[in-house]
Design a protein around this motif. Structure first.
Motif, PDB file in Angstrom:
ATOM      1  N   PRO A   1     -42.983 -30.203   2.358  1.00 14.78           N
ATOM      2  CA  PRO A   1     -43.273 -29.299   3.475  1.00 14.78           C
ATOM      3  C   PRO A   1     -44.698 -28.742   3.364  1.00 14.78           C
ATOM      4  N   PRO A   2     -45.302 -28.402   4.489  1.00 14.49           N
ATOM      5  CA  PRO A   2     -46.675 -27.872   4.449  1.00 14.49           C
ATOM      6  C   PRO A   2     -46.750 -26.579   3.655  1.00 14.49           C
ATOM      7  N   ALA A   3     -47.940 -26.312   3.126  1.00 15.34           N
ATOM      8  CA  ALA A   3     -48.139 -25.102   2.329  1.00 15.34           C
ATOM      9  C   ALA A   3     -47.760 -23.869   3.149  1.00 15.34           C
ATOM     10  N   ARG A   4     -47.259 -22.886   2.444  1.00 19.98           N
ATOM     11  CA  ARG A   4     -46.910 -21.611   3.084  1.00 19.98           C
ATOM     12  C   ARG A   4     -48.118 -20.696   3.084  1.00 19.98           C
ATOM     13  N   LYS A   5     -48.121 -19.743   3.993  1.00 21.63           N
ATOM     14  CA  LYS A   5     -49.078 -18.647   3.901  1.00 21.63           C
ATOM     15  C   LYS A   5     -48.519 -17.621   2.925  1.00 21.63           C
ATOM     16  N   ASN A   6     -49.424 -16.898   2.287  1.00 16.80           N
ATOM     17  CA  ASN A   6     -48.978 -15.906   1.300  1.00 16.80           C
ATOM     18  C   ASN A   6     -48.738 -14.552   1.951  1.00 16.80           C
ATOM     19  N   TYR A   7     -47.611 -13.959   1.598  1.00 13.43           N
ATOM     20  CA  TYR A   7     -47.484 -12.536   1.875  1.00 13.43           C
ATOM     21  C   TYR A   7     -47.398 -11.810   0.549  1.00 13.43           C
ATOM     22  N   TYR A   8     -47.668 -10.533   0.587  1.00 15.64           N
ATOM     23  CA  TYR A   8     -47.648  -9.709  -0.623  1.00 15.64           C
ATOM     24  C   TYR A   8     -46.687  -8.559  -0.391  1.00 15.64           C
ATOM     25  N   PRO A   9     -45.870  -8.265  -1.402  1.00 18.23           N
ATOM     26  CA  PRO A   9     -44.907  -7.175  -1.233  1.00 18.23           C
ATOM     27  C   PRO A   9     -45.636  -5.838  -1.186  1.00 18.23           C
ATOM     28  N   ALA A  10     -45.318  -5.025  -0.198  1.00 22.54           N
ATOM     29  CA  ALA A  10     -45.940  -3.704  -0.033  1.00 22.54           C
ATOM     30  C   ALA A  10     -44.889  -2.637  -0.287  1.00 22.54           C
ATOM     31  N   TRP A  11     -45.074  -1.877  -1.378  1.00 23.23           N
ATOM     32  CA  TRP A  11     -44.136  -0.786  -1.709  1.00 23.23           C
ATOM     33  C   TRP A  11     -44.856   0.513  -1.452  1.00 23.23           C
ATOM     34  N   MET A  12     -44.459   1.157  -0.350  1.00 19.22           N
ATOM     35  CA  MET A  12     -45.142   2.373   0.078  1.00 19.22           C
ATOM     36  C   MET A  12     -44.216   3.540  -0.235  1.00 19.22           C
ATOM     37  N   ASP A  13     -44.677   4.367  -1.185  1.00 25.04           N
ATOM     38  CA  ASP A  13     -43.761   5.237  -1.921  1.00 25.04           C
ATOM     39  C   ASP A  13     -44.063   6.708  -1.637  1.00 25.04           C
ATOM     40  N   ALA A  14     -42.998   7.479  -1.439  1.00 20.79           N
ATOM     41  CA  ALA A  14     -43.158   8.929  -1.236  1.00 20.79           C
ATOM     42  C   ALA A  14     -43.718   9.607  -2.482  1.00 20.79           C
ATOM     43  N   LYS A  15     -43.705   8.890  -3.609  1.00 25.65           N
ATOM     44  CA  LYS A  15     -44.323   9.414  -4.835  1.00 25.65           C
ATOM     45  C   LYS A  15     -45.723   8.805  -5.028  1.00 25.65           C
ATOM     46  N   SER A  16     -46.306   8.302  -3.944  1.00 28.94           N
ATOM     47  CA  SER A  16     -47.618   7.641  -4.001  1.00 28.94           C
ATOM     48  C   SER A  16     -47.596   6.535  -5.058  1.00 28.94           C
ATOM     49  N   CYS A  17     -48.498   6.589  -6.049  1.00 32.66           N
ATOM     50  CA  CYS A  17     -48.529   5.527  -7.057  1.00 32.66           C
ATOM     51  C   CYS A  17     -47.915   5.970  -8.380  1.00 32.66           C
ATOM     52  N   GLY A  18     -47.117   7.021  -8.352  1.00 37.47           N
ATOM     53  CA  GLY A  18     -46.435   7.475  -9.563  1.00 37.47           C
ATOM     54  C   GLY A  18     -45.083   6.804  -9.709  1.00 37.47           C
ATOM     55  N   SER A  19     -44.315   7.247 -10.705  1.00 40.87           N
ATOM     56  CA  SER A  19     -42.950   6.760 -10.901  1.00 40.87           C
ATOM     57  C   SER A  19     -42.114   7.116  -9.674  1.00 40.87           C
ATOM     58  N   SER A  20     -41.320   6.162  -9.203  1.00 36.36           N
ATOM     59  CA  SER A  20     -40.665   6.331  -7.901  1.00 36.36           C
ATOM     60  C   SER A  20     -39.551   7.374  -7.877  1.00 36.36           C
ATOM     61  N   SER A  21     -38.876   7.561  -8.996  1.00 38.46           N
ATOM     62  CA  SER A  21     -37.728   8.482  -9.024  1.00 38.46           C
ATOM     63  C   SER A  21     -38.184   9.925  -8.999  1.00 38.46           C
ATOM     64  N   TYR A  22     -37.402  10.777  -8.368  1.00 38.59           N
ATOM     65  CA  TYR A  22     -37.647  12.205  -8.489  1.00 38.59           C
ATOM     66  C   TYR A  22     -36.330  12.972  -8.426  1.00 38.59           C
ATOM     67  N   ASP A  23     -36.366  14.174  -8.972  1.00 39.93           N
ATOM     68  CA  ASP A  23     -35.176  15.022  -8.964  1.00 39.93           C
ATOM     69  C   ASP A  23     -34.917  15.513  -7.543  1.00 39.93           C
ATOM     70  N   LEU A  24     -33.648  15.514  -7.171  1.00 36.13           N
ATOM     71  CA  LEU A  24     -33.302  15.925  -5.812  1.00 36.13           C
ATOM     72  C   LEU A  24     -32.660  17.309  -5.825  1.00 36.13           C
ATOM     73  N   PRO A  25     -33.390  18.340  -5.358  1.00 36.48           N
ATOM     74  CA  PRO A  25     -32.811  19.682  -5.342  1.00 36.48           C
ATOM     75  C   PRO A  25     -31.742  19.799  -4.252  1.00 36.48           C
ATOM     76  N   PRO A  26     -30.878  20.825  -4.358  1.00 33.36           N
ATOM     77  CA  PRO A  26     -29.851  20.986  -3.328  1.00 33.36           C
ATOM     78  C   PRO A  26     -30.483  21.297  -1.969  1.00 33.36           C
ATOM     79  N   GLY A  27     -29.767  20.945  -0.917  1.00 34.45           N
ATOM     80  CA  GLY A  27     -30.227  21.246   0.433  1.00 34.45           C
ATOM     81  C   GLY A  27     -31.200  20.217   0.958  1.00 34.45           C
ATOM     82  N   LYS A  28     -31.920  20.634   1.990  1.00 37.39           N
ATOM     83  CA  LYS A  28     -32.843  19.704   2.636  1.00 37.39           C
ATOM     84  C   LYS A  28     -34.130  19.577   1.819  1.00 37.39           C
ATOM     85  N   ASN A  29     -34.634  18.359   1.703  1.00 37.79           N
ATOM     86  CA  ASN A  29     -35.822  18.115   0.894  1.00 37.79           C
ATOM     87  C   ASN A  29     -36.681  17.041   1.551  1.00 37.79           C
ATOM     88  N   VAL A  30     -37.962  17.322   1.672  1.00 32.67           N
ATOM     89  CA  VAL A  30     -38.898  16.319   2.190  1.00 32.67           C
ATOM     90  C   VAL A  30     -39.957  16.047   1.129  1.00 32.67           C
TER      91      VAL A  30
END
Ligand SMILES: [Cu+2]
Length: 360
Positions: free
Chosen positions: A203-232
């Motif tokens: 089959p013909p060569a594929r075009k490349n895509y790159y995975p884009a991970w756009m994170d609410a923690k910017s470029c830090g570790s993705s996990s964060y503690d979730l406080p009670p109630g509404k959180n943004v």
């Protein structure tokens, strides 16, 4: 054209109750066992999980159907056990056996008899290419695939693929838990990856895509503690390359409400994804949006992207490392040549981590 498709895998299967294998008494984030934290890792970095014993990676390449099958396990999952208490699989490594494009990812959980196990027991898994830096967050390895309890199933994007080179080191970071009342034993995480060989005529060569991970923690570790109630939680990342997004999905955890991606340079909302949850707030799925029909969503070098993740935690207590907010997309740069500078040597230390069995 078929778009990126994401859907929920049905889940319904009961298995037998068993005692959990006694874990090794080793903190999960020790340097030699776990370098996620050092790399600005996705999930376990900085947390003290004990390590589940006897978990290995089996790899198989079916060159008739052109499918790579990765199996991680066995993992024992006692009922009603949080990810903090559950012994976690160590990081495992897959050595890519050929020059190829990886085309799609289908994750599933099965027991030793092949019965399907509910996706909910997967807190998440993340695949990282140690031989490349992430184009949005070069402090991290390139994050090529992830799945959570929603067990998203990433279909093929016609004409596109993610290019790997022979001997690329893919690090697999998996965290499990069991919020259900049923224990599961000898569970395997199985990920099927259709591929197209780059060297073979065909089959013909594929075009490349790159995975884009756009994170609410910017470029830090993705996990964060979730406080009670509404959180943004809000994060920003600046794009260094012009190109298009082919489509996006999302990754959140239980009690997720909504995640929004904005291009604040242009004052545009790129996408807003509402989490699908059950009556208890348990995450069932995240929608996806595709931009194929319009030729992709155009982004320009210098644009600042903002990610806002909204949760509402009804439990009345803080859930340690309970939240993530990530928009996951496929990005095609206008100039693919620019992306070659992201290639690098895998760090040798990262390969002393885990027992690996290759039974190709
Ligand atoms: Cu997660």
């Amino acid at each position: 054209m078929r778009a990126i498709k994401v859907w929920l895998i049905g889940l319904l299967v009961a298995t037998t109750v068993s005692a959990q294998e006694k874990p090794a008494d080793v903190p999960h984030d020790m340097e030699h066992m776990q370098h996620g934290g050092r790399q600005g890792g996705f999930m376990q970095g900085g947390m003290h999980h004990s390590v589940a014993k006897g978990v290995t990676l089996q790899t198989k390449v079916d060159d008739v159907t052109h499918t790579i099958i990765l199996r991680e396990g066995p993992i024992n999952l006692p009922a009603n056990t949080s990810h903090m208490k559950m012994p976690q699989p160590p990081d495992l490594h897959w050595t890519v056996p050929m020059n190829a494009w990886l085309l799609a990812y289908s994750p599933k959980l099965v027991d030793a008899n092949g019965n399907e196990v509910p996706g909910r027991v997967l807190h998440h898994t993340a695949f990282w290419n140690e031989n490349r830096a992430d184009f949005l967050c070069p402090n991290k390895e390139e994050h090529i695939f992830g799945a959570g309890g929603e067990m998203t199933n990433w279909g093929q994007v016609p004409g596109y693929g993610y290019r790997v080179q022979k001997d690329d080191q893919i690090r697999i970071e998996t965290m499990v838990h069991n919020p259900t009342g049923t224990s599961y034993e000898k569970v395997f995480l199985e990920v099927r990856i259709p591929y197209q060989e780059a060297d073979a005529s065909g089959p013909p060569a594929r075009k490349n895509y790159y995975p884009a991970w756009m994170d609410a923690k910017s470029c830090g570790s993705s996990s964060y503690d979730l406080p009670p109630g509404k959180n943004v939680k809000e994060g920003e990342v600046a794009l260094k390359y012009s190109g298009v997004l082919l489509g996006v999905g999302g990754h959140m955890h239980d009690y997720g409400k909504r995640i929004v991606l904005e291009d604040i340079s242009r004052k545009e909302t790129v996408v807003a994804l509402d989490a699908k949850v059950d009556s208890q707030g348990q995450l069932l799925g995240m929608p996806t949006v595709t931009f194929f029909d319009k030729g992709g969503y155009k982004l320009a070098a210098g644009d600042v992207l903002k990610i806002s993740a909204t949760y509402d935690n009804p439990t009345g207590k803080t859930l340690p490392a309970g939240a993530m907010g990530i928009i996951v997309g496929a990005f095609v740069p206008n100039d693919d040549g620019q992306m070659t500078s992201l290639r690098r040597k895998a760090k040798p230390a990262s390969r002393q981590t885990a027992a690996i069995s290759h039974d190709r």
